[in-house]
Design an enzyme around this catalytic site. Sequence first.
Site, PDB file in Angstrom:
ATOM      1  N   TRP A  84      42.548  52.093   0.579  1.00  0.00           N
ATOM      2  CA  TRP A  84      41.810  52.740   1.665  1.00  0.00           C
ATOM      3  C   TRP A  84      40.296  52.711   1.471  1.00  0.00           C
ATOM      4  CZ3 TRP A  84      38.958  56.096  -0.990  1.00  0.00           C
ATOM      5  CH2 TRP A  84      39.479  56.587  -2.193  1.00  0.00           C
ATOM      6  N   SER A 141      48.418  54.322   3.353  1.00  0.00           N
ATOM      7  CA  SER A 141      49.027  55.151   4.395  1.00  0.00           C
ATOM      8  C   SER A 141      48.031  56.040   5.127  1.00  0.00           C
ATOM      9  CB  SER A 141      50.129  56.021   3.785  1.00  0.00           C
ATOM     10  OG  SER A 141      51.168  55.216   3.260  1.00  0.00           O
ATOM     11  N   GLY A 165      44.079  47.806  -5.950  1.00  0.00           N
ATOM     12  CA  GLY A 165      44.446  49.211  -6.079  1.00  0.00           C
ATOM     13  C   GLY A 165      44.398  49.680  -7.505  1.00  0.00           C
ATOM     14  N   SER A 166      45.159  50.709  -7.798  1.00  0.00           N
ATOM     15  CA  SER A 166      45.169  51.299  -9.136  1.00  0.00           C
ATOM     16  C   SER A 166      45.956  50.435 -10.115  1.00  0.00           C
ATOM     17  CB  SER A 166      45.789  52.694  -9.087  1.00  0.00           C
ATOM     18  OG  SER A 166      47.180  52.596  -8.800  1.00  0.00           O
ATOM     19  N   GLU A 220      43.741  42.930  -8.279  1.00  0.00           N
ATOM     20  CA  GLU A 220      42.388  43.455  -8.535  1.00  0.00           C
ATOM     21  C   GLU A 220      42.537  44.959  -8.627  1.00  0.00           C
ATOM     22  OE1 GLU A 220      39.370  45.566  -8.057  1.00  0.00           O
ATOM     23  OE2 GLU A 220      39.136  44.739  -6.040  1.00  0.00           O
ATOM     24  N   LEU A 221      42.358  45.479  -9.857  1.00  0.00           N
ATOM     25  CA  LEU A 221      42.738  46.860 -10.130  1.00  0.00           C
ATOM     26  C   LEU A 221      41.518  47.732 -10.452  1.00  0.00           C
ATOM     27  CD1 LEU A 221      45.904  45.948 -12.227  1.00  0.00           C
ATOM     28  CD2 LEU A 221      45.705  46.296  -9.753  1.00  0.00           C
ATOM     29  N   CYS A 241      35.967  50.337  -7.140  1.00  0.00           N
ATOM     30  CA  CYS A 241      36.425  49.804  -8.426  1.00  0.00           C
ATOM     31  C   CYS A 241      35.264  49.236  -9.227  1.00  0.00           C
ATOM     32  CB  CYS A 241      37.477  48.716  -8.201  1.00  0.00           C
ATOM     33  SG  CYS A 241      38.976  49.287  -7.399  1.00  0.00           S
TER      34      CYS A 241
END
Length: 453
Positions: free
Chosen positions: A128, A155, A204-205, A226-227, A260
């Site tokens: 998001w 979401s 994301g994470s 890609e974290l 990030c």
Amino acid sequence: MKAINPYTGKICGTYPRHTEKEVHQIIGKVDLAWKSWKTSPFSERSKLMIRLSELLIEKKDWLSELITNEMGKVRKEAIAEVEKCALVCRYYAENAEQFLAREEIKTDASSSYVSFQPIGIVLAVMPWNFPFWQVFRFLAPALMAGNTGLLKHASNVPGCALAIEQMVEEAGFPANVFRSLLVGGSEVKVIIENPLVKAVTLTGSTPAGKAVAGAAGSVLKKSVLELGGSDPYLIMGDANIEEAARLCAASRLLNAGQSCIGAKRFIVMDEVYDQFKDEFLKQMQAAVLGDPMNEQTTLGPLARTDLREELHQQVTQSIRLGADLLCGGFLPEGEAAFYPPTVLENVSTGMPAYHEELFGPVASLFRVYSVDQAILIANDTVFGLGAGIFTRDMEMAQKLAENGLEAGCVFVNDFVKSDPRLPFGGVKESGYGRELSLVGIREFVNQKTIVLK
């Protein structure tokens, strides 16, 4: 599926979820669309992608307002995000054919070369925090390569997900070349396991990345991740301190610190530590919190109240373990999910601020006495996304960037940012694979060897 404005705390949109049956029906349609899209000429793909770029600019006011309402990004940053999406569309429209042209290789055969062919449906699981940019840096190269795309967005930004699908349709792309799926995270594994889906990319994470990588690996499908990141910035004794402090604060506060590649740990040489600290605090405390739709606001709310609670726990736990609070570090009253610019010093091992990613406007300062100590602290993390160096010694900076810092990208005298022309990605628990540039468009193609004798 509800979108809640993090500034007002009110519902700004309600959307019906896709059922499992609908999901697989959509996947079938996207695969059918690929059968013809994969044979389309680059000239057709390019024309449509340029039109998509134009539409993003034409509708940037509406799209940026949608971003701000759903996740709280300051309006001017949301406009810049949409404009960057238009840029990446045009970049791949102009360069994809060259990037995927056959590569001749001399062998003892009469002809031998590598051909780059589309593989089919690529699933994108996106976050998001940059609800348009993260998607478009996947969408533009994937579609230009002849693949089709599925988006499982976060979401809390369903309106953004559907708006992106709408933009692709309005640009004139064939039906079902790109679709958004309104589903929860628990349904991602089933989508990956669908035999029509050929690969997956996730931003994301780190825990989410591990789950997706495991699901993809179990069915032998390509993944790019890609974290998270805990980017270190080294402030050398010869740096322009005022400029360094300004850029470091700008990086830490961008998107309310929810990035990030935002600067998070500031490792400062002893001889300039106090000067940098004073300048940095001045820059951090100058942020203007308020309505993200207001042009005077420079720092909006976090995307959700639960994310703010988690961040505050990391800060308070670090303080309990011995970190010193220089500013911020409290929960403001009111409905909005604000968190103030926060700076910690005397951060050490065992603290959340040392080991974990702090996804908000929180910075950690470290005083060091040598370059070796600076590198040691910078690399003492499970993450390896980006890093920065501020110095006037370009020769030293280049050596540290190439051989010292463990990161996917290093910026000298500037903060880390993604650029369509440059590969982007990380090492260690910040993920693997690359997005953007020539490298990014080749992640999801069949690099096929052809030999003619």
